[in-house]
Enzyme design. Sequence first.
Site, mmCIF file in Angstrom:
data_model
loop_
_atom_site.group_PDB
_atom_site.id
_atom_site.type_symbol
_atom_site.label_atom_id
_atom_site.label_comp_id
_atom_site.label_asym_id
_atom_site.label_seq_id
_atom_site.Cartn_x
_atom_site.Cartn_y
_atom_site.Cartn_z
ATOM 1 N N LYS A 1 0.809 -1.231 0.000
ATOM 2 C CA LYS A 1 0.000 0.000 0.000
ATOM 3 C C LYS A 1 0.837 1.274 0.000
ATOM 4 C CE LYS A 1 -4.381 -1.924 1.355
ATOM 5 N NZ LYS A 1 -5.308 -2.278 2.411
ATOM 6 N N ARG B 1 -3.515 -9.865 5.341
ATOM 7 C CA ARG B 1 -3.955 -10.001 3.941
ATOM 8 C C ARG B 1 -2.812 -9.542 3.044
ATOM 9 N NH1 ARG B 1 -6.380 -6.885 0.049
ATOM 10 N NH2 ARG B 1 -8.055 -7.868 -1.159
HETATM 11 N N1 HH2 Z 1 -7.492 -3.900 1.166
HETATM 12 C C1 HH2 Z 1 -7.897 -3.964 -0.114
HETATM 13 C C2 HH2 Z 1 -9.023 -4.708 -0.481
HETATM 14 N N2 HH2 Z 1 -9.722 -5.405 0.437
HETATM 15 N N3 HH2 Z 1 -10.028 -6.077 2.682
HETATM 16 C C3 HH2 Z 1 -9.667 -6.032 3.962
HETATM 17 N N4 HH2 Z 1 -10.357 -6.708 4.889
HETATM 18 N N5 HH2 Z 1 -8.583 -5.293 4.379
HETATM 19 C C4 HH2 Z 1 -7.831 -4.570 3.506
HETATM 20 O O1 HH2 Z 1 -6.866 -3.886 3.948
HETATM 21 C C5 HH2 Z 1 -8.192 -4.595 2.119
HETATM 22 C C6 HH2 Z 1 -9.332 -5.373 1.736
HETATM 23 C C7 HH2 Z 1 -7.113 -3.223 -1.156
HETATM 24 O O2 HH2 Z 1 -6.108 -4.007 -1.726
HETATM 25 P P1 HH2 Z 1 -6.235 -4.771 -3.130
HETATM 26 O O3 HH2 Z 1 -7.361 -5.762 -3.076
HETATM 27 O O4 HH2 Z 1 -4.937 -5.341 -3.518
HETATM 28 O O5 HH2 Z 1 -6.532 -3.606 -4.146
HETATM 29 P P2 HH2 Z 1 -7.817 -3.164 -4.984
HETATM 30 O O6 HH2 Z 1 -8.835 -2.682 -4.017
HETATM 31 O O7 HH2 Z 1 -7.301 -2.062 -5.880
HETATM 32 O O8 HH2 Z 1 -8.314 -4.355 -5.756
#
Ligand code: HH2
Length: 277
Positions: A223, A257
Site C-alpha cells: 500500500k 492479507r
Molecule cells: N485492502 C484492499 C481490499 N480489500 N479487505 C480487507 N479486509 N482489508 C484490507 O486492507 C483490504 C481489503 C485493497 O487491496 P487490493 O485488493 O490489492 O486492491 P484493490 O482494491 O485495488 O483491488
Amino acid sequence: MAALKPVRCGGYTLTFDRTLLMGVLNVTPDSFSDGGRFLDFDIAVEHAREMVEDGADILDIGGESTRPGSESVSEAEELGRVLPVIEKLVGEVNVPVSIDTCKPGVADECLKAGAHMLNDITGLTDRRMIEVAAEHGVPAVAMHMKGTPKNMQQNPVYGDVVAEIIEFLGGRVGAARDAGVEDVIVDPGIGFGKTTEHNLQILKRLGEFRSLGCPVLVGPSRKSFIGNVTGLPVDERLEGTLAAVAVAAMNGADIIRVHDVRECRRAAQVADAVRYA
Ligand code: HH2
C-alpha cells in the site's frame, strides 16, 4: 487477554496459534498493484493454487477494485468476474475461500456457490450484508473505512485514529452478533481514509484492537504508506511489505492479507518465532 476461540468456516477451522495469511486474488482489470493480471480464469485459478502451495491459510477473491478514486462496478460485472473462479476453487483447494465484496447480492451468490467467509470493506454497514452472513452462517470481516473509495483520501481527519476506529468496529461487531453472525473479524482498514501517519499509528498500536475480543485482520500489502516511507513505486514494495508483516505479527495481528504469500509466509514465520518465544 483471553485466547481467541477458533473460527469455523464451513468445513474448515481457523485457529489462532500463529499468524495466518490471507492471499489476495484480484479478478479485476484495475486493482492498484495487480490490476489485469488475473482477469483470465485459468491464470486466476493457477495463481490461487500457487498461493495455497506457498502457505496461504485463506484465499480472498475480489472482483471490484477499491483503490482510492475507483468507481463501483455493477453487480453483474462483479459476479461475472468472481463466481466462476470461486466455483472452481471451493471444489479443489484445501483452505477457506473468502469473497471480498461490499454488495450483498454478490456475497449471497458467492456463498451459495460455496465460499466460506465474507470480507466487507464497508464494515457491515449495510444491514443486508449482515443478514447474508447470518443466513449462510459464515464468519464476516468488518473493515473500517472513512468515506468511500472515491473520496476517502481527501484529507481524512481523526482525533485519536485508533480509538475512533475501535469505537466504530465495536458497534459493527455488536450489530452483527445481535443479528446472529457468530464470528466477526475486525480490520482497521489500512489505506481506507487514512494518511500515512494514521496507517503507521494503526500498525504501531495494533494490539489495542484486541480489546474487541475478535480476531484482528490487517492489510498492509504494497500500500501507499509503504511507498511514502520508502519513496518506491507499487512494484518495488515487497521489502516494505515484509517489514509491515513482521511488525503486524509482533503487534498482535491474527490474519494478514497479502499479495506475496511465499515471501510473507517466511517473514511471518520468523516474526512468529519471536512472538511465541
Ligand atoms: N485492502 C484492499 C481490499 N480489500 N479487505 C480487507 N479486509 N482489508 C484490507 O486492507 C483490504 C481489503 C485493497 O487491496 P487490493 O485488493 O490489492 O486492491 P484493490 O482494491 O485495488 O483491488
